[in-house]
Design a protein around this motif. Sequence first.
Motif, PDB file in Angstrom:
ATOM      1  N   LEU A  87       0.557  -1.060  -0.031  1.00 19.69           N
ATOM      2  CA  LEU A  87      -0.026   0.068   0.044  1.00 19.69           C
ATOM      3  C   LEU A  87       0.834   1.227  -0.123  1.00 19.69           C
ATOM      4  CD1 LEU A  87      -2.831   1.188   0.459  1.00 19.69           C
ATOM      5  CD2 LEU A  87      -2.376   1.240   2.789  1.00 19.69           C
TER       6      LEU A  87
ATOM      7  N   HIS B  69       2.897   1.836  -3.424  1.00 20.55           N
ATOM      8  CA  HIS B  69       2.040   1.268  -4.789  1.00 20.55           C
ATOM      9  C   HIS B  69       2.555   1.681  -5.957  1.00 20.55           C
ATOM     10  CE1 HIS B  69      -1.632   0.586  -7.117  1.00 20.55           C
ATOM     11  NE2 HIS B  69      -1.920  -0.397  -6.414  1.00 20.55           N
TER      12      HIS B  69
ATOM     13  N   ASN C 175      -3.877  -4.531  -8.703  1.00 26.20           N
ATOM     14  CA  ASN C 175      -5.493  -4.391  -9.100  1.00 26.20           C
ATOM     15  C   ASN C 175      -6.251  -4.402  -7.947  1.00 26.20           C
ATOM     16  OD1 ASN C 175      -4.916  -4.026 -11.998  1.00 26.20           O
ATOM     17  ND2 ASN C 175      -4.520  -6.361 -12.147  1.00 26.20           N
ATOM     18  N   VAL C 176      -5.815  -4.202  -6.556  1.00 27.26           N
ATOM     19  CA  VAL C 176      -6.649  -4.326  -5.467  1.00 27.26           C
ATOM     20  C   VAL C 176      -6.627  -2.756  -5.227  1.00 27.26           C
ATOM     21  CG1 VAL C 176      -6.734  -4.740  -3.252  1.00 27.26           C
ATOM     22  CG2 VAL C 176      -6.016  -6.469  -4.804  1.00 27.26           C
ATOM     23  N   LYS C 177      -7.960  -2.278  -4.661  1.00 29.45           N
ATOM     24  CA  LYS C 177      -8.056  -1.251  -4.078  1.00 29.45           C
ATOM     25  C   LYS C 177      -7.248  -0.810  -2.981  1.00 29.45           C
ATOM     26  CE  LYS C 177     -12.600  -1.405  -4.109  1.00 29.45           C
ATOM     27  NZ  LYS C 177     -14.052  -1.083  -3.998  1.00 29.45           N
ATOM     28  N   HIS C 178      -6.793   0.388  -2.770  1.00 30.82           N
ATOM     29  CA  HIS C 178      -6.149   0.751  -1.538  1.00 30.82           C
ATOM     30  C   HIS C 178      -6.786   0.757  -0.429  1.00 30.82           C
ATOM     31  CE1 HIS C 178      -2.752   2.879  -3.768  1.00 30.82           C
ATOM     32  NE2 HIS C 178      -3.658   3.394  -4.554  1.00 30.82           N
ATOM     33  N   SER C 179      -8.227   0.988  -0.351  1.00 31.07           N
ATOM     34  CA  SER C 179      -8.976   0.457   0.840  1.00 31.07           C
ATOM     35  C   SER C 179      -8.820  -0.886   1.267  1.00 31.07           C
ATOM     36  CB  SER C 179     -10.318   1.037   0.990  1.00 31.07           C
ATOM     37  OG  SER C 179     -10.979   0.479  -0.346  1.00 31.07           O
ATOM     38  N   THR C 180      -8.836  -1.732   0.205  1.00 33.82           N
ATOM     39  CA  THR C 180      -8.883  -2.987   0.434  1.00 33.82           C
ATOM     40  C   THR C 180      -7.702  -3.517   0.928  1.00 33.82           C
ATOM     41  OG1 THR C 180     -10.571  -3.598  -1.307  1.00 33.82           O
ATOM     42  CG2 THR C 180      -9.327  -5.420  -0.608  1.00 33.82           C
TER      43      THR C 180
ATOM     44  N   LYS D  53      -5.405  -1.794   2.624  1.00 32.96           N
ATOM     45  CA  LYS D  53      -5.290  -1.235   3.949  1.00 32.96           C
ATOM     46  C   LYS D  53      -6.141  -1.981   5.171  1.00 32.96           C
ATOM     47  CE  LYS D  53      -5.692   3.044   6.758  1.00 32.96           C
ATOM     48  NZ  LYS D  53      -6.036   4.383   6.511  1.00 32.96           N
TER      49      LYS D  53
END
Length: 147
Positions: free
Chosen positions: A34, A37, A65-70, A72
């Motif tokens: 994260l 990235h 490809n994973v969202k930052h919120s995911t 974290k």
Amino acid sequence: MKKKRPTGLVAIVIYKGFVALLLAATSLVLLLALRNHEALVTLSQSYVLEGKLEIIEWSLEKVINVKHSTLKFSGIAMGLYALVTAIESVGLWYERTWAKILVIGLVGISIPPEIYELIKGVTILKLLVFLVNLAVLWYLIRHFYKY
């Protein structure tokens, strides 16, 4: 004179300690991914990886490809679960009743999702984790009042 711990209990403590280390390492990797990235995106687009080390290329694509919120949430959740697992391991080492209850509860809760995952598709790793967790649950319930 030192008290000899049962072999089954020692095996569970070692297993839980190993799992705690794996979870902590996974948490660290996710949180570092994260934080770095953009560097990972640049590395994944680098010609250096073309056709080499497919597992690294595959892993980078998954993380990118994973969202930052995911990332974290997953990193923090893994870290907390690593902490709980380490506490379980230490509590079991000192043969505390609360630790046995905690392990029985958490392992018991994990059995139905593991069965569901096995129904979706059996792999050696899924089967091994399921069988080890089942053995841990059985052992602790069977020997709950012995120590």
